[in-house]
Design a protein around this motif. Structure first.
Motif, mmCIF file in Angstrom:
data_model
loop_
_atom_site.group_PDB
_atom_site.id
_atom_site.type_symbol
_atom_site.label_atom_id
_atom_site.label_comp_id
_atom_site.label_asym_id
_atom_site.label_seq_id
_atom_site.Cartn_x
_atom_site.Cartn_y
_atom_site.Cartn_z
ATOM 1 N N SER A 154 0.824 -1.213 0.000
ATOM 2 C CA SER A 154 0.000 0.000 0.000
ATOM 3 C C SER A 154 0.859 1.263 0.000
ATOM 4 O O SER A 154 0.326 2.371 -0.102
ATOM 5 C CB SER A 154 -0.966 -0.010 1.188
ATOM 6 N N GLY A 155 2.184 1.118 0.125
ATOM 7 C CA GLY A 155 3.057 2.284 0.002
ATOM 8 C C GLY A 155 3.662 2.787 1.306
ATOM 9 O O GLY A 155 4.238 3.878 1.339
ATOM 10 N N LEU A 187 11.074 -1.603 -3.225
ATOM 11 C CA LEU A 187 11.459 -2.156 -1.924
ATOM 12 C C LEU A 187 10.923 -3.572 -1.802
ATOM 13 O O LEU A 187 9.918 -3.911 -2.419
ATOM 14 C CB LEU A 187 10.850 -1.301 -0.807
ATOM 15 N N ASN A 188 11.606 -4.368 -0.984
ATOM 16 C CA ASN A 188 11.082 -5.706 -0.703
ATOM 17 C C ASN A 188 9.850 -5.569 0.175
ATOM 18 O O ASN A 188 9.763 -4.653 0.989
ATOM 19 C CB ASN A 188 12.115 -6.543 0.057
ATOM 20 N N ARG A 189 8.930 -6.520 0.022
ATOM 21 C CA ARG A 189 7.771 -6.525 0.925
ATOM 22 C C ARG A 189 8.238 -6.916 2.307
ATOM 23 O O ARG A 189 9.049 -7.823 2.468
ATOM 24 C CB ARG A 189 6.733 -7.536 0.426
ATOM 25 N N ASN A 190 7.709 -6.220 3.327
ATOM 26 C CA ASN A 190 8.111 -6.558 4.692
ATOM 27 C C ASN A 190 7.406 -7.847 5.115
ATOM 28 O O ASN A 190 6.227 -8.036 4.843
ATOM 29 C CB ASN A 190 7.768 -5.393 5.635
ATOM 30 N N LEU A 197 5.599 -1.478 9.549
ATOM 31 C CA LEU A 197 5.068 -2.824 9.780
ATOM 32 C C LEU A 197 4.739 -3.479 8.447
ATOM 33 O O LEU A 197 4.638 -2.815 7.432
ATOM 34 C CB LEU A 197 3.768 -2.717 10.597
ATOM 35 N N ASN A 211 -3.310 2.024 -1.764
ATOM 36 C CA ASN A 211 -2.671 2.138 -3.084
ATOM 37 C C ASN A 211 -3.762 2.041 -4.150
ATOM 38 O O ASN A 211 -4.381 0.993 -4.316
ATOM 39 C CB ASN A 211 -1.637 1.010 -3.246
ATOM 40 N N ALA A 267 0.815 6.485 -4.396
ATOM 41 C CA ALA A 267 0.939 6.434 -5.868
ATOM 42 C C ALA A 267 0.002 7.453 -6.538
ATOM 43 O O ALA A 267 -0.634 7.162 -7.547
ATOM 44 C CB ALA A 267 0.668 5.014 -6.390
ATOM 45 N N ASP A 303 0.636 9.822 -8.334
ATOM 46 C CA ASP A 303 1.033 10.088 -9.730
ATOM 47 C C ASP A 303 0.158 9.328 -10.705
ATOM 48 O O ASP A 303 -0.136 9.799 -11.800
ATOM 49 C CB ASP A 303 2.517 9.733 -9.936
ATOM 50 N N SER A 339 2.451 10.991 -3.875
ATOM 51 C CA SER A 339 3.290 10.199 -4.759
ATOM 52 C C SER A 339 4.693 10.262 -4.165
ATOM 53 O O SER A 339 5.411 11.247 -4.351
ATOM 54 C CB SER A 339 3.291 10.780 -6.174
ATOM 55 N N GLY A 354 7.086 9.669 -7.096
ATOM 56 C CA GLY A 354 7.015 10.699 -8.123
ATOM 57 C C GLY A 354 6.549 10.151 -9.458
ATOM 58 O O GLY A 354 6.238 10.902 -10.373
ATOM 59 N N GLY A 355 6.519 8.851 -9.605
ATOM 60 C CA GLY A 355 6.104 8.251 -10.876
ATOM 61 C C GLY A 355 6.426 6.769 -10.855
ATOM 62 O O GLY A 355 6.776 6.219 -9.804
ATOM 63 N N ASP A 356 6.330 6.168 -12.027
ATOM 64 C CA ASP A 356 6.569 4.731 -12.122
ATOM 65 C C ASP A 356 8.071 4.467 -12.290
ATOM 66 O O ASP A 356 8.721 5.114 -13.113
ATOM 67 C CB ASP A 356 5.785 4.194 -13.330
HETATM 68 N N1 LIG Z 1 3.558 4.711 -9.184
HETATM 69 C C1 LIG Z 1 3.858 4.676 -7.883
HETATM 70 N N2 LIG Z 1 3.991 3.500 -7.246
HETATM 71 C C2 LIG Z 1 4.279 3.509 -5.931
HETATM 72 C C3 LIG Z 1 4.450 4.712 -5.181
HETATM 73 N N3 LIG Z 1 4.731 4.406 -3.893
HETATM 74 C C4 LIG Z 1 4.755 3.053 -3.820
HETATM 75 N N4 LIG Z 1 4.492 2.517 -5.045
HETATM 76 C C5 LIG Z 1 4.493 1.096 -5.395
HETATM 77 O O1 LIG Z 1 3.661 0.411 -4.489
HETATM 78 C C6 LIG Z 1 4.238 -0.854 -4.156
HETATM 79 C C7 LIG Z 1 4.344 -1.060 -2.678
HETATM 80 O O2 LIG Z 1 5.216 -0.182 -2.034
HETATM 81 P P1 LIG Z 1 5.790 -0.418 -0.536
HETATM 82 O O3 LIG Z 1 6.120 0.952 -0.034
HETATM 83 O O4 LIG Z 1 6.866 -1.425 -0.507
HETATM 84 O O5 LIG Z 1 4.486 -0.980 0.214
HETATM 85 P P2 LIG Z 1 4.319 -1.470 1.747
HETATM 86 O O6 LIG Z 1 3.013 -0.922 2.198
HETATM 87 O O7 LIG Z 1 5.521 -1.131 2.558
HETATM 88 O O8 LIG Z 1 4.188 -3.057 1.548
HETATM 89 P P3 LIG Z 1 4.449 -4.230 2.650
HETATM 90 O O9 LIG Z 1 5.862 -4.074 3.150
HETATM 91 O O10 LIG Z 1 4.207 -5.482 1.893
HETATM 92 O O11 LIG Z 1 3.440 -4.039 3.725
HETATM 93 C C8 LIG Z 1 5.567 -0.932 -4.889
HETATM 94 O O12 LIG Z 1 5.375 -1.682 -6.049
HETATM 95 C C9 LIG Z 1 5.882 0.499 -5.194
HETATM 96 O O13 LIG Z 1 6.694 0.631 -6.337
HETATM 97 C C10 LIG Z 1 4.314 5.941 -5.903
HETATM 98 O O14 LIG Z 1 4.435 7.049 -5.360
HETATM 99 N N5 LIG Z 1 4.014 5.859 -7.221
#
Ligand SMILES: Nc1nc2c(ncn2[C@@H]2O[C@H](COP(=O)(O)OP(=O)(O)OP(=O)(O)O)[C@@H](O)[C@H]2O)c(=O)[nH]1
Ligand SMILES: [Mg+2]
Length: 280
Positions: free
Chosen positions: A15-16, A62-65, A93, A126, A188, A190, A235, A238-240
């Protein structure tokens, strides 16, 4: 003397959450941009923060936690205007842990402890990973008849995202006391800004939630006597990272690729939700 404030980052897998923490850490540590909050002393343990920041700087996912992952982070921050200093704690978390809370309808005691020490939460959504509700009209025309939808046993993972989040919030809110705040972060952002539909890409974060997640939006609105809510579209990347990598690397100051929508305003200030949580 700094006041202590804590919040919990809540959100399903991907979820980011960690990307937000990585970008936030870069912004406050580098001081590349003027933001609403600055840090006044470096936290003792910076290994995890620097690791995710390096990934963020090189535009690598980033790797999933993992489920048992819990990283305590505390930053001493100062408000630009009021000059008030706060020790702000927010553990990173795993989203998988929230899925398990939903499936088992149980919360671990140490998580309840974290919540009870917190003044609020940041709830991450997300927009790219929303599981939408299936309407009855999509499944079976009135009077039965053939449908093209495969029939299968219901599983927890089939639940719409907003149903899962409302259920998790209901469980969590039973365990909090006093004035409590919920900062909703649509991550996300963006992906919303980049859509050609001008009615959609100009939505405020609150309007986006009303339109795409009405159950969650109404839950927050009806319970506004229990907590305060504010909405942010962020974001952090900032983008993909794949299709827009060159543009993202093109910024002289990497903090400039961050976008935060608060109401109708767009800025680079990723500290806005934290500032809102901290201020009384
Ligand atoms: N386009 C876009 N994708 C994003 C953005 N922020 C995160 N993502 C994407 O969302 C996904 C998850 O990001 P993480 O920040 O690792 O999510 P998390 O909530 O920490 O996930 P867990 O550790 O599994 O709980 C990744 O594929 C990122 O690339 C953003 O600002 N823009
Ligand atoms: Mg994470």
């Amino acid at each position: 003397m700094s006041e202590n404030k804590n919040c919990v980052l809540i959100g399903l897998p991907k979820s980011g959450k960690s990307t937000f923490v990585a970008a936030l850490w870069h912004v406050v540590e580098s001081s590349e941009l003027e933001s609403s909050l600055t840090i006044t002393s470096l936290p003792a343990d910076r290994v995890y923060l620097n690791e995710i920041r390096n990934n963020w700087l090189s535009c690598s996912k980033l790797n999933r936690n993992k489920v048992e992952f819990l990283k305590h982070i505390t930053l001493e921050v100062e408000d630009k205007d009021t000059k008030i200093k706060t020790n702000f704690g927010f553990p990173d978390l795993s989203g998988e842990m929230y899925n398990l809370q939903f499936e088992s309808r149980r919360i671990k005691l140490d998580f309840i402890d974290l919540l009870q020490k917190s003044n609020g939460i940041i709830l991450f959504v997300n927009p790219e990973l929303l599981k939408k509700p299936i309407l009855i009209s999509d499944v079976a025309p009135l009077g039965g008849g053939n449908t093209n939808v495969d029939q299968k046993e219901w599983e927890h993972k089939d639940s719409p995202t907003q149903v899962v989040l409302v259920d998790i919030l209901q469980m969590l809110l039973m365990n909090v006391k006093g004035s409590f705040k919920i900062a909703v972060v649509i991550s996300a952002w963006d992906t919303i800004l980049n859509t050609p539909d001008t009615d959609y890409n100009s939505l405020t974060p609150n309007q986006w939630l009303e339109r795409e997640m009405p159950l969650l939006s109404q839950f927050l609105e009806t319970n506004n006597d229990l907590f305060k809510t504010e909405f942010f579209g962020i974001s952090a990347q900032g983008g993909d990272y794949t299709s827009e990598k060159d543009e993202l690397h093109g910024f002289n100051r990497q903090s400039e690729r961050i976008k935060t929508k608060f109401g109708d305003e767009i800025s680079n200030d990723i500290t806005l939700p934290i500032r809102w949580l901290i201020n009384d």
